[in-house]
Scaffold this motif. Structure first.
Motif, mmCIF file in Angstrom:
data_model
loop_
_atom_site.group_PDB
_atom_site.id
_atom_site.type_symbol
_atom_site.label_atom_id
_atom_site.label_comp_id
_atom_site.label_asym_id
_atom_site.label_seq_id
_atom_site.Cartn_x
_atom_site.Cartn_y
_atom_site.Cartn_z
ATOM 1 N N GLY A 405 0.816 -1.212 0.000
ATOM 2 C CA GLY A 405 0.000 0.000 0.000
ATOM 3 C C GLY A 405 0.847 1.258 0.000
ATOM 4 N N PHE A 406 0.187 2.416 0.114
ATOM 5 C CA PHE A 406 0.906 3.698 0.130
ATOM 6 C C PHE A 406 0.040 4.768 0.784
ATOM 7 C CE2 PHE A 406 -1.504 3.760 -3.843
ATOM 8 C CZ PHE A 406 -2.073 5.024 -3.839
ATOM 9 N N THR A 407 0.668 5.839 1.228
ATOM 10 C CA THR A 407 -0.026 7.034 1.717
ATOM 11 C C THR A 407 0.537 8.226 0.959
ATOM 12 O OG1 THR A 407 -0.366 6.100 3.920
ATOM 13 C CG2 THR A 407 -0.534 8.492 3.698
ATOM 14 N N LEU A 408 -0.326 8.894 0.196
ATOM 15 C CA LEU A 408 0.063 10.028 -0.653
ATOM 16 C C LEU A 408 -0.661 11.280 -0.170
ATOM 17 C CD1 LEU A 408 1.131 11.366 -3.357
ATOM 18 C CD2 LEU A 408 -0.946 10.483 -4.437
ATOM 19 N N THR A 409 0.073 12.387 -0.066
ATOM 20 C CA THR A 409 -0.534 13.676 0.276
ATOM 21 C C THR A 409 -0.531 14.558 -0.962
ATOM 22 O OG1 THR A 409 0.176 13.538 2.575
ATOM 23 C CG2 THR A 409 -0.396 15.723 1.732
ATOM 24 N N SER A 410 -1.707 15.032 -1.329
ATOM 25 C CA SER A 410 -1.873 15.806 -2.554
ATOM 26 C C SER A 410 -2.554 17.133 -2.240
ATOM 27 C CB SER A 410 -2.697 15.006 -3.562
ATOM 28 O OG SER A 410 -2.821 15.691 -4.776
ATOM 29 N N ASN A 411 -1.999 18.222 -2.760
ATOM 30 C CA ASN A 411 -2.551 19.557 -2.516
ATOM 31 C C ASN A 411 -3.318 20.071 -3.730
ATOM 32 O OD1 ASN A 411 -1.315 19.798 0.073
ATOM 33 N ND2 ASN A 411 0.629 20.301 -0.913
ATOM 34 N N TYR A 412 -4.334 20.890 -3.458
ATOM 35 C CA TYR A 412 -5.072 21.542 -4.532
ATOM 36 C C TYR A 412 -5.255 23.012 -4.181
ATOM 37 C CZ TYR A 412 -9.222 21.302 -1.508
ATOM 38 O OH TYR A 412 -10.096 21.450 -0.461
ATOM 39 N N ARG A 413 -5.571 23.798 -5.196
ATOM 40 C CA ARG A 413 -5.705 25.250 -5.022
ATOM 41 C C ARG A 413 -6.887 25.584 -4.116
ATOM 42 N NH1 ARG A 413 -6.201 29.687 -9.933
ATOM 43 N NH2 ARG A 413 -6.412 31.555 -8.631
ATOM 44 N N ALA A 414 -6.608 26.292 -3.026
ATOM 45 C CA ALA A 414 -7.661 26.685 -2.089
ATOM 46 C C ALA A 414 -8.705 27.538 -2.806
ATOM 47 C CB ALA A 414 -7.062 27.460 -0.920
ATOM 48 N N GLY A 415 -9.966 27.208 -2.601
ATOM 49 C CA GLY A 415 -11.059 27.961 -3.203
ATOM 50 C C GLY A 415 -11.491 27.474 -4.561
#
Length: 572
Positions: A405-415
């Motif tokens: 398995g894996f744990t990935l952290t992904s960001n997106y543009r606020a708003g």
């Protein structure tokens, strides 16, 4: 003085949301105007003003993206095997200062852009054409004044001559970019801008022009001239000395109104002729079909958006354990093509089109607008297929990814509702395949995300590209070349793709360029460096008293919200 006083009174009244007069266009925007200096104009908000105060040598013909017509130039000739461009310039043109437009102004403009060039200004692609390198003299010591001076000159006949080190099939399109608008050289020097001389050029290398004196008090040849600008309002008026057809609308007012509800109310009352909307779902519910509204739909879209899967993540905070142990990911997690293919099959494209674009979206085969030359609609596309996603995940890392398995952290543009929804769709589908798969998504401020993505510090994020010039190179090289603007965000490199893209840059044969771009598109499908997000169908709306807002007048390369210049609009 009486005119200025009257305009100032009009500005005060309109700021208070008095009904828009018949001779005045009122536009309420969600953002301010970062600059009015063409030399650093690289955003659509600034471009929407600059393109009407200043003018370029060439412009797009009607709604066409491939046909260019003269503006400050009257004609041009290409010689020396495609490396020399000679322009005849329009006579009888005046700047807002009263100075006459001459070849010296055009030469000064392009030399100024090469001297002050930075990645943030958009002049890097002009420098690529004229100097063979996108950097400025501070970053590339081979760039000298002699090279800059030779690249653009006025000959004895008063013609403007560009000399390129090699052929560039996109060069004419680059000259239509708003950032290449011609500046009033005498006026600029008189207010403290660069004087255009070799003796002082080093003082201006890479200089930030965002708040230059020319930005504060511009002087262009455009149909409108600036009267006043403050933090929230821009007022321009028709230039009496304009060389072309007299504009039908006398005054144009830009107002920054942050709240969507306030903009909507002003628009529906008729206090604003145009506003920034809230996205298709909101605008169809709140604006479409209401009294006094002209809704124009099915307009071309020239942006490209994608999930970036970074193959060299330079941010340990996003890696967790940094291993394939279920508690994190290695920095090179996306380097395995099977991982990228699995993610591509796990995204539900049709659901995104329905949920975000309300059915008004199109899945493209490559990161190039489908109305651009070079687009190949026959290339395969990924579809939502959980079985194929599972199969590729099981192949990845010799089966270790599926096992651990894996744990990935992904960001997106606020708003950004669209970006958040896209992330949620992908997260839900990937996590449903294996209980050991975990994606953490989180909002991040846009300015921070732009900087971190540029530094290779985002693991997976969503970014888009809007064209600087209407040529496939502006997309294909940007996304797919290891020397392209977006390479630090993805770290994906393919030597064969690089070779094809360089070949496409060095031929003026359209058929050959199209063939090469098709090869790149096919290789990109196989390697899946990006998850291609469906392209929306554009639309706009205006008060029905505003004329000239139509599909036939719309050109997506024009920054203003209507896709037209102000001088082409009227009111009834």
């Amino acid at each position: 003085m009486k005119k200025v006083a009257a305009l100032a009174t009009l500005l005060t009244l309109t700021t208070a949301l008095a009904a828009a007069p018949k001779d005045t266009l009122v536009y309420q925007s969600s953002s301010d105007i970062p600059t009015m200096d063409p030399g650093v104009t690289y955003d659509t908000a600034s471009g929407a003003v600059v393109e009407n105060i200043y003018e370029t040598l060439l412009t797009y013909s009607g709604s066409s993206l491939t046909k260019l017509e003269p503006l400050l130039a009257t004609k041009w000739a290409i010689s020396n095997g495609g490396k020399t461009y000679t322009f005849d310039l329009r006579k009888g043109v005046k700047f807002h200062s009263g100075n006459a437009f001459t070849c010296a102004d055009a030469e000064y403009t392009f030399e100024r852009n090469l001297v002050t060039n930075s990645a943030e200004s958009g002049n890097w692609f002009l420098a690529e054409s004229l100097l063979g390198a996108g950097a400025n003299a501070a970053d590339d010591k081979t760039i000298t004044w002699a090279r800059i001076d030779k690249a653009v000159e006025c000959n004895n006949a008063g013609q403007l001559v560009f000399t390129l080190p090699g052929v560039d099939p996109a060069f004419l399109a680059k000259l239509a970019f708003v950032g290449q608008s011609v500046v009033d050289s005498k006026y600029a020097a008189s207010i403290g801008e660069w004087n255009g001389k070799e003796a002082t050029w080093k003082d201006w290398i890479g200089k930030d022009l965002s708040n230059s004196k020319l930005s504060q008090a511009p002087s262009g040849t455009g149909a409108y001239k600036l009267v006043r600008k403050d933090a929230n309002t821009v007022l321009a008026t028709a230039f009496d000395g304009y060389w072309g057809k007299k504009p039908a609308i006398k005054n144009v007012i830009f107002q920054k109104v942050s709240e969507l509800a306030a903009r909507q109310q002003a628009f529906l009352r008729g206090d604003a002729d145009l506003i920034d909307g809230g996205g298709r779902a909101v605008d169809e519910e709140q604006i479409k079909g209401k009294s006094g509204v002209n809704w124009v739909d099915n307009l071309p879209n020239t942006t490209a958006s994608a999930f970036f899967m970074n193959e060299n993540i330079k941010n340990t905070a996003l890696l967790g354990s940094g291993k394939l142990d279920g508690k994190g990911i290695p920095a090179t997690f996306f380097k395995d093509a099977n991982v990228r293919r699995a993610f591509s099959y796990a995204f539900n494209y049709e659901q995104y089109i329905q949920d975000v674009q309300k059915g008004k979206g199109k899945q493209r085969t490559m990161l190039l607008p489908d109305l651009f030359p070079g687009y190949d609609g026959k290339i395969n596309t990924y579809t939502f297929d959980k079985a194929k996603a599972e199969a590729f995940f099981k192949r990845a890392y010799g089966g270790q990814l599926w096992k651990n398995g894996f744990t990935l952290t992904s960001n997106y543009r606020a708003g950004s509702v669209g970006a958040q929804t896209a992330m949620e769709i992908l997260k839900r589908n990937v996590e449903s395949l294996n209980p050991k798969f975990k994606i953490n998504i989180q909002a991040k401020q846009w300015s921070e995300m732009l900087k971190d993505s540029k530094d290779g510090k985002e693991a997976m994020t969503i970014l888009a590209w809007a064209p600087d010039y209407a040529d496939p190179d502006n997309f294909m090289y940007t996304f797919y070349s290891s020397n392209g603007y977006y390479f630090p965000r993805s770290a994906w490199k393919d030597s064969q793709v690089d070779k094809w893209l360089d070949q496409a840059r060095n031929t003026v044969n359209t058929a050959e360029r199209n063939r090469l771009y098709s090869l790149v598109g096919k290789k990109a499908y196989e390697q899946a460096p990006y998850i291609l997000i469906p392209a929306p169908v554009n639309y706009n709306f205006a008060r029905d008293t505003l004329t000239g807002v139509s599909a036939s007048n719309y050109n997506p390369m024009i920054s203003f919200i209507t896709g037209t210049f102000w001088k082409e609009l009227g009111k009834k």
